[in-house]
Design an enzyme around this catalytic site. Sequence first.
Site, PDB file in Angstrom:
ATOM      1  N   GLY A  82       0.825  -1.213   0.000  1.00  0.00           N
ATOM      2  CA  GLY A  82       0.000   0.000   0.000  1.00  0.00           C
ATOM      3  C   GLY A  82       0.854   1.255   0.000  1.00  0.00           C
ATOM      4  N   ARG A 124      13.439  10.012  -2.623  1.00  0.00           N
ATOM      5  CA  ARG A 124      14.342  11.156  -2.834  1.00  0.00           C
ATOM      6  C   ARG A 124      15.618  11.001  -1.991  1.00  0.00           C
ATOM      7  NH1 ARG A 124      14.641  15.832   0.357  1.00  0.00           N
ATOM      8  NH2 ARG A 124      15.347  17.735  -0.703  1.00  0.00           N
ATOM      9  N   VAL A 172      17.864   8.209  -3.421  1.00  0.00           N
ATOM     10  CA  VAL A 172      18.528   8.601  -4.670  1.00  0.00           C
ATOM     11  C   VAL A 172      19.624   9.644  -4.397  1.00  0.00           C
ATOM     12  CG1 VAL A 172      18.185   9.718  -6.921  1.00  0.00           C
ATOM     13  CG2 VAL A 172      16.507   8.048  -6.084  1.00  0.00           C
ATOM     14  N   ARG A 173      19.292  10.622  -3.563  1.00  0.00           N
ATOM     15  CA  ARG A 173      20.284  11.683  -3.302  1.00  0.00           C
ATOM     16  C   ARG A 173      21.462  11.147  -2.481  1.00  0.00           C
ATOM     17  NH1 ARG A 173      17.017  17.198  -3.824  1.00  0.00           N
ATOM     18  NH2 ARG A 173      16.672  16.894  -6.058  1.00  0.00           N
ATOM     19  N   ARG A 227       0.882  -4.974  -5.161  1.00  0.00           N
ATOM     20  CA  ARG A 227       1.006  -6.133  -4.264  1.00  0.00           C
ATOM     21  C   ARG A 227       1.210  -7.324  -5.196  1.00  0.00           C
ATOM     22  NH1 ARG A 227      -0.728  -4.072   0.663  1.00  0.00           N
ATOM     23  NH2 ARG A 227      -2.486  -2.628   0.651  1.00  0.00           N
ATOM     24  N   ASP A 247       4.934  -5.030   6.014  1.00  0.00           N
ATOM     25  CA  ASP A 247       5.313  -6.407   6.355  1.00  0.00           C
ATOM     26  C   ASP A 247       5.336  -7.356   5.153  1.00  0.00           C
ATOM     27  OD1 ASP A 247       2.579  -6.265   6.266  1.00  0.00           O
ATOM     28  OD2 ASP A 247       2.232  -7.251   8.182  1.00  0.00           O
ATOM     29  N   THR A 252       6.049  -6.571   2.077  1.00  0.00           N
ATOM     30  CA  THR A 252       7.266  -6.203   1.334  1.00  0.00           C
ATOM     31  C   THR A 252       8.499  -6.839   1.970  1.00  0.00           C
ATOM     32  OG1 THR A 252       6.218  -4.097   0.842  1.00  0.00           O
ATOM     33  CG2 THR A 252       8.614  -4.192   0.543  1.00  0.00           C
ATOM     34  N   THR A 301       4.440   2.502   5.577  1.00  0.00           N
ATOM     35  CA  THR A 301       3.043   2.035   5.712  1.00  0.00           C
ATOM     36  C   THR A 301       2.325   2.944   6.691  1.00  0.00           C
ATOM     37  OG1 THR A 301       1.608   0.315   6.631  1.00  0.00           O
ATOM     38  CG2 THR A 301       3.873   0.276   7.392  1.00  0.00           C
ATOM     39  N   ASP A 335       0.107   1.970   8.638  1.00  0.00           N
ATOM     40  CA  ASP A 335      -0.410   1.166   9.755  1.00  0.00           C
ATOM     41  C   ASP A 335       0.437   1.226  11.039  1.00  0.00           C
ATOM     42  OD1 ASP A 335      -2.370   0.378   7.987  1.00  0.00           O
ATOM     43  OD2 ASP A 335      -1.426  -1.535   7.487  1.00  0.00           O
ATOM     44  N   ASP A 379       2.651  -0.784  12.006  1.00  0.00           N
ATOM     45  CA  ASP A 379       2.589  -2.112  12.634  1.00  0.00           C
ATOM     46  C   ASP A 379       3.888  -2.899  12.514  1.00  0.00           C
ATOM     47  OD1 ASP A 379       2.435  -2.422   9.915  1.00  0.00           O
ATOM     48  OD2 ASP A 379       0.828  -3.895   9.937  1.00  0.00           O
ATOM     49  N   ARG A 402      -5.496  -2.427   9.016  1.00  0.00           N
ATOM     50  CA  ARG A 402      -5.531  -3.887   8.847  1.00  0.00           C
ATOM     51  C   ARG A 402      -5.765  -4.544  10.211  1.00  0.00           C
ATOM     52  NH1 ARG A 402      -3.963  -6.503   4.130  1.00  0.00           N
ATOM     53  NH2 ARG A 402      -2.735  -4.723   3.499  1.00  0.00           N
ATOM     54  N   ALA A 409     -12.257  11.002  21.219  1.00  0.00           N
ATOM     55  CA  ALA A 409     -13.328  10.009  21.011  1.00  0.00           C
ATOM     56  C   ALA A 409     -13.904   9.546  22.348  1.00  0.00           C
ATOM     57  CB  ALA A 409     -12.775   8.818  20.244  1.00  0.00           C
ATOM     58  N   SER A 458     -23.915  14.061  21.718  1.00  0.00           N
ATOM     59  CA  SER A 458     -23.032  13.797  20.576  1.00  0.00           C
ATOM     60  C   SER A 458     -21.853  12.926  21.020  1.00  0.00           C
ATOM     61  CB  SER A 458     -22.532  15.113  19.976  1.00  0.00           C
ATOM     62  OG  SER A 458     -21.241  15.407  20.431  1.00  0.00           O
ATOM     63  N   ARG A 487     -25.066   7.403  13.059  1.00  0.00           N
ATOM     64  CA  ARG A 487     -24.568   7.426  11.684  1.00  0.00           C
ATOM     65  C   ARG A 487     -23.202   6.724  11.630  1.00  0.00           C
ATOM     66  NH1 ARG A 487     -28.931   9.093  11.274  1.00  0.00           N
ATOM     67  NH2 ARG A 487     -29.782  10.743   9.950  1.00  0.00           N
ATOM     68  N   HIS A 498      -9.729   5.155   1.830  1.00  0.00           N
ATOM     69  CA  HIS A 498      -8.403   5.461   1.272  1.00  0.00           C
ATOM     70  C   HIS A 498      -7.986   6.920   1.360  1.00  0.00           C
ATOM     71  CE1 HIS A 498      -8.878   1.367  -0.160  1.00  0.00           C
ATOM     72  NE2 HIS A 498      -7.573   1.350  -0.322  1.00  0.00           N
TER      73      HIS A 498
END
Length: 324
Positions: A11, A21, A24-25, A72, A103, A105, A126, A128, A130, A172, A187, A215, A246, A252
């Site tokens: 991902g 970058r 490469v540099r 992937r 992971d 990869t 990533t 995540d 993780d 994930r 939250a 709320s 709701r 994504h």
Amino acid sequence: IKKIGVLTSGGDAPGMNAAIRAVVRAGSYYDLEVTGILRGYEGLIHGDFVPMNYKSVGNIIQRGGTILKTARSKEFRTVEGRKKAHENLIKNGIDALVVIGGDGTFTGANLFSSEFDFPVIGLPGTIDNDLAGTDFTIGYDSAINTVVDAVDKIRDTAESHDRLFIVEVMGRDSGLIALRSGIGVGAESILIPEAKVGVAGLVSRLENGRKDKASKIIIVAEGDEIGGAFNVGEELKEKFPTYDIRVSVLGHIQRGGKPSCMDRVLASRLGVAAVEGLIGGRTRVMAGQVNREIVFTPFSHAIKHIDAEEITPTWLKLVDILSM
Ligand code: F6P
């Protein structure tokens, strides 16, 4: 080492371009030739290689996604696929690889590197967060800031309409995006796979919570055992028929957008470290940052998803204390 290859796989994550970058540099700085490999391991197998130099990575540090594209790859999971990949590397005179991903990869890189005794270093790319061996992965900070931005907006509607919103975030099977962004948005409850609060736990929290506060925001990690925000919504509608509920799945948008400064700096630092690591003879390790220091962790350990110390009762207690 004279020539290195660089690829992004799995991902995409904000900050991958900053990492490319830096690789490469740093390569140019140490007089190495650098080849970009398109679409991760797919490009390695099909020989999609592009020569790169310090100019090819101008004006990309601020861009989301990955200029090298990503995939992937199913074929890289086969011995034949990895054999083709190795042949292409040899044909192009590439003596070492930097792989940027998560992971999946690193699992592929570990196998490939040991099968062909080919030097590979990984960079944690990533959203995540993780992976073991780094406090933060490249992309995590940007993703949690995207979540916070989005949920702040949702909070306006929740507050105006006295609604309860259930917001699903990515990760994930890890709850780290949910945990940190959930604390960041204030939250009322956070559901993560590591804590297993369950429907009963959530219901009792809501029953014991303040009655004068209509709320509410509940952040759900996509990997939570209840099975995603819509399932949580159904359960709550049944238990609290008077609530105006709701559901919102952020999806994504969490992977896109420009990287935060933290991610750009992390990617820059780790990209240079990866090249220096390869020059110093390191292989089959991921470059990470722990307590501000650069550390190299074997792939086999990095992919173990050690649930950072964050997933502890102390962090969840924070939510209980603060969500009054
Ligand atoms: O690993 C990053 C990630 O965005 C996870 O949080 C999510 O589960 C997965 O990738 C989604 O993958 P895809 O974009 O292939 O559907």
